[in-house]
Design an enzyme around this catalytic site. Sequence first.
Site, mmCIF file in Angstrom:
data_model
loop_
_atom_site.group_PDB
_atom_site.id
_atom_site.type_symbol
_atom_site.label_atom_id
_atom_site.label_comp_id
_atom_site.label_asym_id
_atom_site.label_seq_id
_atom_site.Cartn_x
_atom_site.Cartn_y
_atom_site.Cartn_z
ATOM 1 N N HIS A 1 0.822 -1.206 0.000
ATOM 2 C CA HIS A 1 0.000 0.000 0.000
ATOM 3 C C HIS A 1 0.858 1.258 0.000
ATOM 4 O O HIS A 1 0.455 2.299 -0.510
ATOM 5 C CB HIS A 1 -0.983 -0.022 1.175
ATOM 6 N N GLU B 1 -10.184 -11.367 -4.208
ATOM 7 C CA GLU B 1 -8.768 -11.132 -3.905
ATOM 8 C C GLU B 1 -8.136 -12.343 -3.240
ATOM 9 O O GLU B 1 -6.959 -12.322 -2.892
ATOM 10 C CB GLU B 1 -8.549 -9.955 -2.955
ATOM 11 N N CYS C 1 -9.458 -3.851 -10.227
ATOM 12 C CA CYS C 1 -9.067 -2.590 -9.588
ATOM 13 C C CYS C 1 -7.700 -2.684 -8.925
ATOM 14 O O CYS C 1 -7.251 -1.754 -8.281
ATOM 15 C CB CYS C 1 -10.121 -2.142 -8.575
ATOM 16 N N ASP D 1 -3.905 -8.351 -4.026
ATOM 17 C CA ASP D 1 -4.048 -9.395 -3.009
ATOM 18 C C ASP D 1 -4.217 -10.770 -3.633
ATOM 19 O O ASP D 1 -3.750 -11.768 -3.075
ATOM 20 C CB ASP D 1 -5.237 -9.080 -2.087
HETATM 21 C C1 PEP Z 1 -6.086 -5.330 -4.468
HETATM 22 O O1 PEP Z 1 -5.815 -6.102 -3.548
HETATM 23 O O2 PEP Z 1 -5.771 -5.547 -5.660
HETATM 24 C C2 PEP Z 1 -6.811 -4.085 -4.182
HETATM 25 C C3 PEP Z 1 -7.259 -3.322 -5.133
HETATM 26 O O3 PEP Z 1 -6.948 -3.730 -2.882
HETATM 27 P P1 PEP Z 1 -5.715 -3.166 -2.007
HETATM 28 O O4 PEP Z 1 -4.560 -2.907 -2.926
HETATM 29 O O5 PEP Z 1 -6.170 -1.934 -1.344
HETATM 30 O O6 PEP Z 1 -5.453 -4.287 -1.063
HETATM 31 MG MG MG Z 2 -6.766 -5.794 -1.657
#
Ligand code: PEP
Ligand code: MG
Length: 584
Positions: free
Chosen positions: A204, A445, A516, A469
């Site tokens: 993140h 995920e 996403c 994820d």
């Molecule tokens: C992901 O896991 O791809 C996602 C979009 O959520 P995050 O990156 O916030 O875990």
């Molecule tokens: Mg995620």
Amino acid sequence: MKPAENPSGVGASFTLHGAGVSGGIAIGQAHLVSTARLEVAHYEVAPPEIEAELERFDRAIAQVQGELAALQASIPAGAPAEMKAILSLHAMLLNDANLSTVPRTLIRNRRCNAEWALTLQMDYLASQFEEMEDPYLRERKQDIVQVVERVLKAMLGTGHAPSAPSHEEDLIVVAHDLSPADMILFKQHRYAGFVTDLGGVTSHTAIVARSLNIPAIVGLHHARSMIREGEPVIVDGREGVLIVNPGRQVLDEYRERSRLLEIERQKLKRLRNARSATMDGAAVELQANIELPQDVEEAREAGAAGIGLFRSEFLFLNRDDLPSEDEQFEAYRQVADAMHGRPVTIRTLDLGADKSINGADRGGPNPALGLRAIRFCLAEPQMFLTQLRAILRASRYGKIRLLIPMLAHAHEVEQTLAAVRHAKEMLDGQRIPYDRRIAIGGMVEVPAAALSLKYLARDLDFLSIGTNDLIQYTLAIDRTDDAVAHLYDPLHPAVLQLVAQTIRSAKRAKTPVAVCGEMAGDAAMTRLLLGFGLREFSMHPAQLLAIKQQVLRTRLKEVEELAARVGRAHDPAKARALLAKLNA
Ligand code: PEP
Ligand code: MG
């Protein structure tokens, strides 16, 4: 390492390699920071001011000594024994000469301001603890940081308000490690770039760096210890290369590259209003990922068709309290208003793992597998209810959709839907309006979700694949751990099969599906995903126009067959070769 001529004479030139997380080139001066130093100014104290600075330091130490004593005295009788132990430990650390006296020497002899002196000493002590063999003692590093943070806070109220450096736009932040919460603070700054020793490309921390749209590199291992404050550096965020003390020729070359990149960026802007469709006319929805309401401006500037992912948990970071229902409602409404009826997908809290509320436990011994995301929300029903009410209340101001993170079990969907029903009933009872038909979607995920989609998605209105994820959990690689970052491979056959299969199953069930995760913002993956049948992408606004360019240059008929072959490839090398062909 590549030696080069160095006009500044500051030190020898050398090059470090890491993982580029955010493209572009930044040229500036190194600014060394540690977590607690992010908000801390560094300046030289004029000799006549030294005594006053020492007093300021002593006052802050005394204040925190008082605070800790008061806390110890007010521990309730039934409180866990650890609480007492931690407070005694913190008091002991604070009273130790290492924290209460050594920084005074730095103030006096090196004329550092009090905050700088304290954090320099903190870094030194933290590195000593880090090298200890005993895991218990190693962990104590965190306690030092916590005590120092308390003192830094106290200093804010002791005279001179530390100001941010005035020439931030020339500074490249060099840190050992930064948390997502630290990164979000960067949004208030205008640094030229940043680099860290630790971290993976889809952590993140890296994701927020990308959203800042400044060149960044993670996983450099020893940058923080090898670079000195003020040294000239070049960050090449695309190649993951950091050049320290570059020679004149190298500098000229990078200035030219940077100029060309800027021209590219300007050219892309012309695509903002172009219809997003393939050469054979298939419409492709390009939405934006945001972390904070203010990011919505950038999403609009890039011409995003909506917000495909609002990582709402960022509203909960860097604060001691929880945002109230009203505060959350305002934040969600602000985004809904700004998007003028275009979809705004609010993901419910994804706390846990690398994003924890200040001071809270990170979620057990293995945080990525612990009480994270929807698991955390279902375990904290009051906190969840507050968020659901806030989202529902905001839903009458636009087209808000609700997205559930990290689903693995059908009963998690059922429990969430029950919680939403409960929130709706409460609002009905209070005659508070909301969108009764608010769409509720789930994130794919976890491999378990991808493999049991038929059951999991039965009651969901849409799906969104979180590839960051999904890769982490499929390949059993902690996405924040640079030690295994080289094994994080979006082209691993298991990953590609899960992504392709999810898109297929969703289409069969007529459930809209998006991606996403960072894969959606990687132009090298656009044709592959289009070939798999994907028509909805959500990414950081800074990536949106580059992806649109790829879409506009793609003819579906020409990529479907090859994309299917990439998806069937048995080994990543083969997949890579086929992907290169697909992108040729
Ligand atoms: C992901 O896991 O791809 C996602 C979009 O959520 P995050 O990156 O916030 O875990
Ligand atoms: Mg995620």
